[in-house]
Design a protein around this motif. Structure first.
Motif, mmCIF file in Angstrom:
data_model
loop_
_atom_site.group_PDB
_atom_site.id
_atom_site.type_symbol
_atom_site.label_atom_id
_atom_site.label_comp_id
_atom_site.label_asym_id
_atom_site.label_seq_id
_atom_site.Cartn_x
_atom_site.Cartn_y
_atom_site.Cartn_z
ATOM 1 N N THR A 251 -4.681 -2.136 -7.072
ATOM 2 C CA THR A 251 -3.264 -1.807 -6.947
ATOM 3 C C THR A 251 -2.593 -2.166 -8.259
ATOM 4 O O THR A 251 -2.619 -3.331 -8.687
ATOM 5 N N ARG B 143 -10.894 -1.997 -4.659
ATOM 6 C CA ARG B 143 -9.518 -1.538 -4.481
ATOM 7 C C ARG B 143 -8.651 -2.127 -5.582
ATOM 8 O O ARG B 143 -8.645 -3.341 -5.816
ATOM 9 N N GLY C 143 0.820 -1.202 0.000
ATOM 10 C CA GLY C 143 0.000 0.000 0.000
ATOM 11 C C GLY C 143 0.853 1.251 0.000
ATOM 12 O O GLY C 143 2.057 1.208 -0.280
ATOM 13 N N VAL D 36 -3.788 2.615 -5.949
ATOM 14 C CA VAL D 36 -2.357 2.818 -5.725
ATOM 15 C C VAL D 36 -1.624 2.340 -6.963
ATOM 16 O O VAL D 36 -1.940 1.281 -7.509
ATOM 17 N N GLN E 89 -4.715 0.999 4.736
ATOM 18 C CA GLN E 89 -4.408 -0.434 4.725
ATOM 19 C C GLN E 89 -5.272 -1.201 5.722
ATOM 20 O O GLN E 89 -5.714 -2.310 5.441
ATOM 21 N N GLN F 249 -7.572 -3.387 3.448
ATOM 22 C CA GLN F 249 -6.812 -4.617 3.231
ATOM 23 C C GLN F 249 -6.856 -5.572 4.426
ATOM 24 O O GLN F 249 -7.272 -6.725 4.290
#
Length: 327
Positions: A216, A214, A93, A235, A144, A148
């Motif tokens: 990434t 989310r 993250g 991210v 996070q 997460q």
């Protein structure tokens, strides 16, 4: 009069500005403490507005567990038993107190009953317990934790997709991939992928992101400079090499899904398979044989088995499904 610096930057420029450099990676070990009332324990460092988990950076030759035990003593003034720590996983993250830096968090879970009196020590200014529901909605809780760690505890998974950066010739496939991203995001799962905005890669990312999931992205500098990196991600991390990029995509996933693609997809599939056999990764590996796309590859694997180069045990490490809806 509006200056050029006041004008909105194009999306690819925003991607460059907001990307996190993997060379600046911060590695921390932390613990998610639960009590009997389903509250989690957080700390806030002096000068920061964000609440994080107790923990910190490892010292030389410390194991992750040893780091957590030491940091809890230093930050909270209490000694915990390492046997009470259950490993949750490694997560990627953005650091909350070091702008522009990615962070790898290795997290343990510890459940406590009865009195667990802790007080702020060292750089910790505040210790606070939060109800889980409250923590999920509070912007002062580190992203996070909210997006997460707590979802992982609730059984949600991080999916990594290996698939083409081109749309391919099957006209319905890009939409099927997009809808898959939608469905997985609605179910609370997250995506870590190669960071591109084109082809099937872009469709899986958009499917997750447009449904509030989310996302990434992990890319390399050359692809950012060529304006291929997707700015619509939660991210974006810029790896130092293709090799590091692949390692990150595999390390932080619970499920690796292989969809139709080209050279890069085959490379990623075989490397993930080899690493899984060697015990370097734990992720489930799924090959999706859409419209028989991988039939020739599966015949090759059969030949490798017949010639004694691939054992049945290795072969059974790959789950084969024939349809995207089977995921």
């Amino acid at each position: 009069m509006t200056s050029s610096s006041d004008l909105q930057q194009p999306p690819h420029h925003q991607a460059i500005m907001n990307a996190l450099d993997a060379a600046q990676m911060i590695r921390v070990k932390s613990v998610l403490v639960f009590d009997g009332d389903r509250r989690i324990l957080t700390v806030r460092k002096r000068g920061s507005q964000y609440y994080q988990l107790p923990g910190g950076k490892p010292e030389k030759e410390e194991s992750a567990c040893q780091t957590v035990v030491r940091e809890v003593v230093e930050e909270l003034g209490v000694t915990i038993d390492p046997d009470d720590l259950d490993y949750l996983g490694a997560f990627l993250g953005a650091a909350v107190n070091e702008a522009g830096c990615p962070v790898e968090s290795e997290v343990f879970v510890m459940r406590v009953d009865g009195d667990f009196s802790v007080y702020p020590h060292a750089e910790i200014e505040e210790v606070r317990w939060w109800n889980v529901e409250e923590a999920l909605e509070c912007a002062q809780i580190s992203a996070q934790i909210r997006t997460q760690f707590l979802p992982k505890l609730a059984g949600k998974k991080r999916y990594s997709f290996f698939l083409g950066a081109s749309p391919g010739s099957v006209t319905e496939l890009p939409d099927q991939v997009y809808q898959l991203g939608n469905r997985l995001a609605r179910d609370g799962h997250a995506l870590i992928y190669g960071g591109g905005k084109t082809g099937l890669m872009g469709r899986i990312s958009d499917g997750f992101y447009n449904c509030g999931g989310r996302v990434t992205g992990v890319t390399i500098r050359k692809l950012v400079e060529r304006e291929i990196a997707n700015p619509d991600v939660s991210v974006l991390v810029v790896a130092e090499s293709m090799a590091q990029r692949k390692r990150m995509l595999m390390r932080y996933a619970e499920v690796i899904v292989v969809l139709p693609g080209g050279i890069g997809t085959l490379d990623e599939f075989y490397e993930a398979w080899a690493l899984k056999y060697l015990g370097c990764i734990d992720a489930e590996l799924v090959l999706v044989n859409v419209n028989g796309f991988w039939d020739t590859l599966l015949k090759l694997i059969d030949v490798q088995m017949q010639c004694g180069f691939i054992s049945r045990k290795k072969r059974e490490m790959v789950r084969i499904v024939d349809d995207i809806d089977d995921l």
